[in-house]
Design a protein around this motif. Structure first.
Motif, PDB file in Angstrom:
ATOM      1  N   THR A  26     -11.281  -6.126   1.831  1.00  0.00           N
ATOM      2  CA  THR A  26     -10.670  -5.337   2.903  1.00  0.00           C
ATOM      3  C   THR A  26      -9.671  -6.172   3.686  1.00  0.00           C
ATOM      4  N   ALA A  27     -10.021  -7.429   3.969  1.00  0.00           N
ATOM      5  CA  ALA A  27      -9.121  -8.317   4.695  1.00  0.00           C
ATOM      6  C   ALA A  27      -7.840  -8.565   3.908  1.00  0.00           C
ATOM      7  N   ILE A  28      -7.970  -8.747   2.594  1.00  0.00           N
ATOM      8  CA  ILE A  28      -6.787  -8.954   1.753  1.00  0.00           C
ATOM      9  C   ILE A  28      -5.897  -7.723   1.814  1.00  0.00           C
ATOM     10  N   GLY A  29      -6.520  -6.546   1.684  1.00  0.00           N
ATOM     11  CA  GLY A  29      -5.738  -5.313   1.708  1.00  0.00           C
ATOM     12  C   GLY A  29      -5.034  -5.086   3.027  1.00  0.00           C
ATOM     13  N   MET A  30      -5.740  -5.306   4.147  1.00  0.00           N
ATOM     14  CA  MET A  30      -5.140  -5.089   5.460  1.00  0.00           C
ATOM     15  C   MET A  30      -4.073  -6.126   5.776  1.00  0.00           C
ATOM     16  N   THR A  31      -4.308  -7.387   5.403  1.00  0.00           N
ATOM     17  CA  THR A  31      -3.326  -8.441   5.657  1.00  0.00           C
ATOM     18  C   THR A  31      -2.014  -8.161   4.923  1.00  0.00           C
ATOM     19  N   GLY A  32      -2.128  -7.601   3.731  1.00  0.00           N
ATOM     20  CA  GLY A  32      -0.942  -7.305   2.943  1.00  0.00           C
ATOM     21  C   GLY A  32      -0.299  -5.972   3.264  1.00  0.00           C
ATOM     22  N   GLY A  33      -0.819  -5.274   4.271  1.00  0.00           N
ATOM     23  CA  GLY A  33      -0.244  -3.992   4.644  1.00  0.00           C
ATOM     24  C   GLY A  33      -0.668  -2.848   3.753  1.00  0.00           C
ATOM     25  N   GLY A  34      -1.832  -2.982   3.099  1.00  0.00           N
ATOM     26  CA  GLY A  34      -2.317  -1.916   2.233  1.00  0.00           C
ATOM     27  C   GLY A  34      -2.616  -0.652   3.026  1.00  0.00           C
ATOM     28  N   HIS A  35      -2.364   0.477   2.390  1.00  0.00           N
ATOM     29  CA  HIS A  35      -2.588   1.762   3.052  1.00  0.00           C
ATOM     30  C   HIS A  35      -3.210   2.726   2.056  1.00  0.00           C
ATOM     31  N   VAL A  36      -4.239   3.405   2.511  1.00  0.00           N
ATOM     32  CA  VAL A  36      -4.896   4.426   1.701  1.00  0.00           C
ATOM     33  C   VAL A  36      -4.836   5.736   2.464  1.00  0.00           C
ATOM     34  N   GLN A  37      -4.377   6.786   1.796  1.00  0.00           N
ATOM     35  CA  GLN A  37      -4.285   8.078   2.455  1.00  0.00           C
ATOM     36  C   GLN A  37      -5.669   8.584   2.859  1.00  0.00           C
ATOM     37  N   THR A  38      -5.675   9.515   3.805  1.00  0.00           N
ATOM     38  CA  THR A  38      -6.937  10.085   4.272  1.00  0.00           C
ATOM     39  C   THR A  38      -7.727  10.655   3.104  1.00  0.00           C
ATOM     40  N   LEU A  39      -9.007  10.334   3.073  1.00  0.00           N
ATOM     41  CA  LEU A  39      -9.858  10.796   1.988  1.00  0.00           C
ATOM     42  C   LEU A  39     -10.000  12.311   2.020  1.00  0.00           C
ATOM     43  N   ASP A  40      -9.842  12.932   0.856  1.00  0.00           N
ATOM     44  CA  ASP A  40     -10.157  14.346   0.734  1.00  0.00           C
ATOM     45  C   ASP A  40     -11.568  14.458   0.179  1.00  0.00           C
ATOM     46  N   PRO A  41     -12.144  15.647   0.067  1.00  0.00           N
ATOM     47  CA  PRO A  41     -13.529  15.758  -0.414  1.00  0.00           C
ATOM     48  C   PRO A  41     -13.765  15.081  -1.765  1.00  0.00           C
ATOM     49  N   VAL A  42     -12.820  15.218  -2.703  1.00  0.00           N
ATOM     50  CA  VAL A  42     -13.008  14.637  -4.029  1.00  0.00           C
ATOM     51  C   VAL A  42     -12.967  13.118  -3.974  1.00  0.00           C
ATOM     52  N   SER A  43     -11.929  12.545  -3.334  1.00  0.00           N
ATOM     53  CA  SER A  43     -11.818  11.093  -3.260  1.00  0.00           C
ATOM     54  C   SER A  43     -12.934  10.494  -2.411  1.00  0.00           C
ATOM     55  N   GLY A  44     -13.375  11.238  -1.387  1.00  0.00           N
ATOM     56  CA  GLY A  44     -14.495  10.773  -0.581  1.00  0.00           C
ATOM     57  C   GLY A  44     -15.777  10.685  -1.384  1.00  0.00           C
ATOM     58  N   LEU A  45     -16.037  11.710  -2.199  1.00  0.00           N
ATOM     59  CA  LEU A  45     -17.219  11.688  -3.065  1.00  0.00           C
ATOM     60  C   LEU A  45     -17.124  10.576  -4.094  1.00  0.00           C
ATOM     61  N   LEU A  46     -15.919  10.339  -4.614  1.00  0.00           N
ATOM     62  CA  LEU A  46     -15.732   9.250  -5.576  1.00  0.00           C
ATOM     63  C   LEU A  46     -16.039   7.901  -4.935  1.00  0.00           C
ATOM     64  N   LEU A  47     -15.583   7.715  -3.685  1.00  0.00           N
ATOM     65  CA  LEU A  47     -15.849   6.457  -2.991  1.00  0.00           C
ATOM     66  C   LEU A  47     -17.350   6.260  -2.791  1.00  0.00           C
ATOM     67  N   VAL A  48     -18.041   7.312  -2.365  1.00  0.00           N
ATOM     68  CA  VAL A  48     -19.487   7.229  -2.175  1.00  0.00           C
ATOM     69  C   VAL A  48     -20.181   6.941  -3.506  1.00  0.00           C
ATOM     70  N   TYR A  49     -19.740   7.627  -4.567  1.00  0.00           N
ATOM     71  CA  TYR A  49     -20.351   7.402  -5.884  1.00  0.00           C
ATOM     72  C   TYR A  49     -20.151   5.963  -6.341  1.00  0.00           C
ATOM     73  N   LEU A  50     -18.925   5.453  -6.197  1.00  0.00           N
ATOM     74  CA  LEU A  50     -18.642   4.080  -6.603  1.00  0.00           C
ATOM     75  C   LEU A  50     -19.471   3.079  -5.800  1.00  0.00           C
ATOM     76  N   ALA A  51     -19.661   3.361  -4.513  1.00  0.00           N
ATOM     77  CA  ALA A  51     -20.478   2.480  -3.681  1.00  0.00           C
ATOM     78  C   ALA A  51     -21.935   2.501  -4.129  1.00  0.00           C
ATOM     79  N   LEU A  52     -22.465   3.695  -4.384  1.00  0.00           N
ATOM     80  CA  LEU A  52     -23.866   3.814  -4.789  1.00  0.00           C
ATOM     81  C   LEU A  52     -24.110   3.189  -6.158  1.00  0.00           C
ATOM     82  N   LEU A  53     -23.168   3.403  -7.094  1.00  0.00           N
ATOM     83  CA  LEU A  53     -23.376   2.821  -8.422  1.00  0.00           C
ATOM     84  C   LEU A  53     -23.358   1.296  -8.344  1.00  0.00           C
TER      85      LEU A  53
END
Length: 315
Positions: free
Chosen positions: A212-239
């Protein structure tokens, strides 16, 4: 084989297969997540930010779970803190810097096969670290055949016969495979003195913060999560939470040479699921030949040596 030993082997097989199925499913999930959030292949810092969220969340889930189980989450010695910090910065931060960049520049199916080289790195490293896990002629031949599979999967590029290999794509996937192999063996040693769930929770959380620090330091930007991408993030975290903690537990109680070869199942799941969800071709001759070669290499590495005839015939 005694019944108790057989039952243990079946249990190890089931748990290791579960881990590999989860990791294999991450290939298409990450690619779909990149597409849903409009993270381009060249957006390195956006990829790092997405990865950081995933692993920090996974680590937090495990640490909360360990607290519920009344495990000592904060009472680590100074040496243990150094160990989990180093493990987090290597097994999570460094490895996934290479992995995410590589995956963004290579097909999910090819990446899953290249990632299987971690098996051979593990076998080679174990030879130098464990007296009872030496690299003999059979294992060496298995490693050579497996790496031949890595070469074959890169054949059949646009020109039909060329060797298609880029540093940012296939090269970074192979580097990530080496890093995870070395870090996993280091983690095996750390887990002997620290609960695997607590160890995995901290290494994922701290490694996720690093990404996260690398991404923020480099100016990384992620668009607001929609239901599908939000579920994908949760799934990836749980797996990640489940697979890494179970894998650490397996490595704690079993030889590296027994557990590492199960990584072959990752490209099997990865290729199949990439074909299902990403529409990638899984029937190309190069992919099929690579799978066969890697499978042959794994079989040679893990096949137990034949007992002498006299011993087999003894009552």
């Amino acid at each position: 084989m005694p019944q108790s030993l057989l039952q243990r082997r079946v249990g190890v097989f089931a748990l290791a297969t579960l881990c590999c199925a989860l990791w294999g499913s991450s290939f298409p999930a990450i690619k779909i997540g990149f597409a849903r959030l409009h993270i381009a292949a060249a957006d390195l810092f956006g990829q790092m930010l997405f990865a950081g969220w995933r692993f920090a969340l996974a680590g937090l889930v495990l640490l909360v779970w360990a607290t519920i189980l009344k495990k000592s989450v904060l009472r680590l010695t100074a040496r243990q803190w150094r160990q989990v910090i180093l493990l987090g910065l290597t097994q999570t931060t460094l490895q996934y810097v290479f992995f995410y960049v590589g995956l963004a520049h290579a097909e999910g199916s090819k990446s899953s096969i290249l990632n299987a080289t971690s098996v051979f790195f593990s076998v080679i490293l174990a030879h130098f670290l464990y007296a009872d896990d030496r690299l003999g002629g059979r294992k060496a031949l298995g490693c050579l055949i497996g790496f031949l599979g890595v070469v074959v999967v890169n054949l059949g590029a646009a020109n039909g016969m060329g060797l298609h290999f880029t540093l940012l794509g296939e090269g970074f996937i192979v580097i990530a495979a080496f890093v995870i192999s070395a870090a996993s063996i280091y983690g095996k040693g750390v887990s002997q003195g620290l609960d695997p769930v607590v160890m995995t929770g901290w290494q994922l959380f701290l490694g996720g913060l690093g990404l996260t620090a690398i991404g923020m330091t480099g100016g990384g930007h992620v668009q607001t999560l929609d239901p599908v991408s939000g579920l994908l993030l949760v799934y990836l975290a749980l797996l990640s939470a489940v697979a890494f903690s179970v894998w650490s537990l397996l490595l704690r109680h079993n030889p590296v040479g027994l557990i590492a070869p199960f990584n072959f199942l990752i490209p099997v799941f990865g290729v199949s699921l990439s074909g299902l969800f990403l529409g990638e071709s899984i029937l190309r001759p190069a992919n099929l030949a690579a799978l066969i070669l890697v499978c042959g290499g794994i079989w040679l590495v893990t096949r137990p040596p034949r007992r002498p005839a006299a011993e087999r015939l003894a009552p």
